[in-house]
Design an enzyme around this catalytic site. Structure first.
Site, short mmCIF file in Angstrom:
data_model
loop_
_atom_site.label_atom_id
_atom_site.label_comp_id
_atom_site.label_asym_id
_atom_site.label_seq_id
_atom_site.Cartn_x
_atom_site.Cartn_y
_atom_site.Cartn_z
N ARG A 1 -41.37 -53.58 -0.61
CA ARG A 1 -39.94 -53.92 -0.63
C ARG A 1 -39.12 -52.94 0.20
O ARG A 1 -39.40 -51.73 0.22
CB ARG A 1 -39.45 -53.92 -2.09
N HIS B 1 -42.51 -57.88 1.54
CA HIS B 1 -43.69 -58.28 2.32
C HIS B 1 -43.33 -58.95 3.65
O HIS B 1 -43.81 -60.04 3.97
CB HIS B 1 -44.59 -59.18 1.49
N HIS C 1 -53.47 -57.78 1.47
CA HIS C 1 -53.17 -58.03 0.06
C HIS C 1 -54.38 -58.61 -0.69
O HIS C 1 -54.25 -59.55 -1.47
CB HIS C 1 -51.99 -58.99 -0.04
N ASP D 1 -48.01 -52.19 -10.89
CA ASP D 1 -47.51 -52.72 -9.63
C ASP D 1 -46.96 -51.53 -8.84
O ASP D 1 -45.91 -51.61 -8.21
CB ASP D 1 -46.40 -53.75 -9.90
N GLU E 1 -53.75 -52.03 -2.13
CA GLU E 1 -53.01 -52.27 -0.87
C GLU E 1 -52.65 -50.94 -0.21
O GLU E 1 -51.68 -50.27 -0.61
CB GLU E 1 -51.73 -53.05 -1.15
C1 G6D Z 1 -45.03 -59.27 -7.07
O1 G6D Z 1 -44.18 -57.05 -7.38
C2 G6D Z 1 -45.33 -57.79 -7.02
C3 G6D Z 1 -45.76 -57.39 -5.64
O2 G6D Z 1 -46.13 -56.02 -5.61
C4 G6D Z 1 -46.94 -58.26 -5.21
O3 G6D Z 1 -47.33 -57.89 -3.92
C5 G6D Z 1 -46.52 -59.72 -5.27
O4 G6D Z 1 -46.11 -60.07 -6.56
C6 G6D Z 1 -47.69 -60.62 -4.89
O5 G6D Z 1 -43.90 -59.51 -6.30
#
Ligand code: G6D
Length: 346
Positions: A80, A105, A177, A249, A310
């Site tokens: 982000r 992303h 990813h 996360d 990642e």
């Molecule tokens: C959610 O917060 C998570 C991200 O880190 C992840 O990459 C995404 O799902 C696939 O947004």
């Protein structure tokens, strides 16, 4: 090395092929040029049973419609970016936002949504994906030439090499990813997988899953993976950084002195993945909710179906002093390498 090529689907009227490289040990990687995406990764378990150990969509339509990021190349900037903007000198750059007021992303049309050119080299076991990202794409300055090369080695390594150039100062912080499930069965959650990280600090998340901007010691917290331990010890904890998300996360700062940056192990299959990278961090995401917009292996993508490693420069680095440099200038060439090494450990 053996190379096969099959049609995976069609995109914008063109056939999209899946390329599969298989080494002499029966380990194989499959990938497609849409998003320079890993579509399968097959390794043997303790009994030699070869199974796919990653999460992947069943169809190109699902990949395009739902953008699950499974195995995709993420960029220009992974993670982000707060309010999708940054300042460089006297310039303030506003990027295209795609998650509330933030960019996630790479933005609404990130690298995972692009059809890359692909060159396959069977003898060298390489798939090279090339993409020219035009100036202004997702709001990023500069026209970029980006190459992502996947190499499968006879030492059972998936090596990811990124190189990129730009004609105007811009940002670049890519990742892959990939979600691992070493059981080879996505109906077995990764909770009993064991994880070790060469990391003594993590980045707590603030509102909107944005990086909080500070580093916290993992010592005495569920984020301490300095010794191999079950993922569930963290994911199921009541820690205030974990409970609201129902899992991890989080970015982990990687210790540069340790060669092996992470180890992921499944005691049932005895499969192990070792991570090597020149990046300063790894984001560990544990697929914290069930997704039923699409199916994988005939069912919904269940909670804890996979875990990501990642590798990248710490998220939102352009806005967070001390998180690392993701600025790419015209006179520079960006180079980064991440390697996942697969084996069985009895
Ligand atoms: C959610 O917060 C998570 C991200 O880190 C992840 O990459 C995404 O799902 C696939 O947004």
């Amino acid at each position: 090395m053996e190379l096969t090529k099959t049609v995976f689907g069609t995109y914008e009227g063109k056939d999209v092929h899946e390329y599969t490289l298989t080494n002499s040990k029966g380990v194989s990687i499959s990938a497609m040029p849409l998003g320079a995406t890993l579509t399968k990764l097959v390794t043997p378990d303790k009994d030699g049973k070869k199974e796919n150990i990653t999460l992947n969509v069943e169809s190109l339509e699902d990949f395009v419609t739902h953008r699950p990021f499974y195995g995709a190349t993420i960029g220009r900037v992974a993670g982000r970016i707060t309010k999708g903007k940054y300042s460089l000198g006297d310039k303030e750059i506003q990027l295209d936002v795609n998650e509330g007021n933030n960019l996630l992303h790479g933005g609404p049309k990130g690298l995972d949504t692009k059809l890359w050119d692909v060159e396959a080299n069977e003898d060298e076991g390489k798939l090279s994906f090339n993409y020219e990202s035009p100036a202004g794409e997702n709001g990023f300055p500069g026209t970029m030439q980006i190459t992502v090369t996947y190499t499968l080695t006879e030492a059972n390594e998936w090596v990811i090499d990124y190189t990129a150039t730009t004609d105007e100062t811009t940002l670049f912080n890519p990742t892959n990813h990939v979600y691992f499930n070493l059981a080879g069965d996505i109906n077995k959650p990764i909770l009993n997988h064991e994880l070790e990280l060469a990391s003594r600090h993590y980045v707590p998340l603030a509102e909107e899953n944005l990086p909080g901007g500070n580093l916290e010691s993992v010592e005495g917290t569920p984020f301490d993976f300095t010794v191999l331990k079950p993922v569930k010890d963290a994911v199921l904890s009541d820690h205030p950084q974990i409970k609201p998300l129902n899992g991890l996360d989080h970015p982990f700062v990687l210790d540069q002195k340790d060669e092996v940056k992470a180890r992921l192990y499944d005691s049932e299959s005895k499969r192990e993945v070792k991570l090597f990278t020149d990046c300063n961090s790894v984001v560990v995401f544990t697929h914290n909710g069930e997704v039923d917009d699409y199916t994988i292996d005939g069912g919904p993508a269940k909670q804890y179906a996979g875990i990501t490693l990642e590798t990248q420069t710490l998220p939102d680095a352009i806005n967070q002093p001390g998180f690392g440099n993701i600025i790419l200038k015209p006179e520079e060439t960006f180079r980064s390498r991440t390697t996942y090494e697969f084996g069985v450990r009895n």
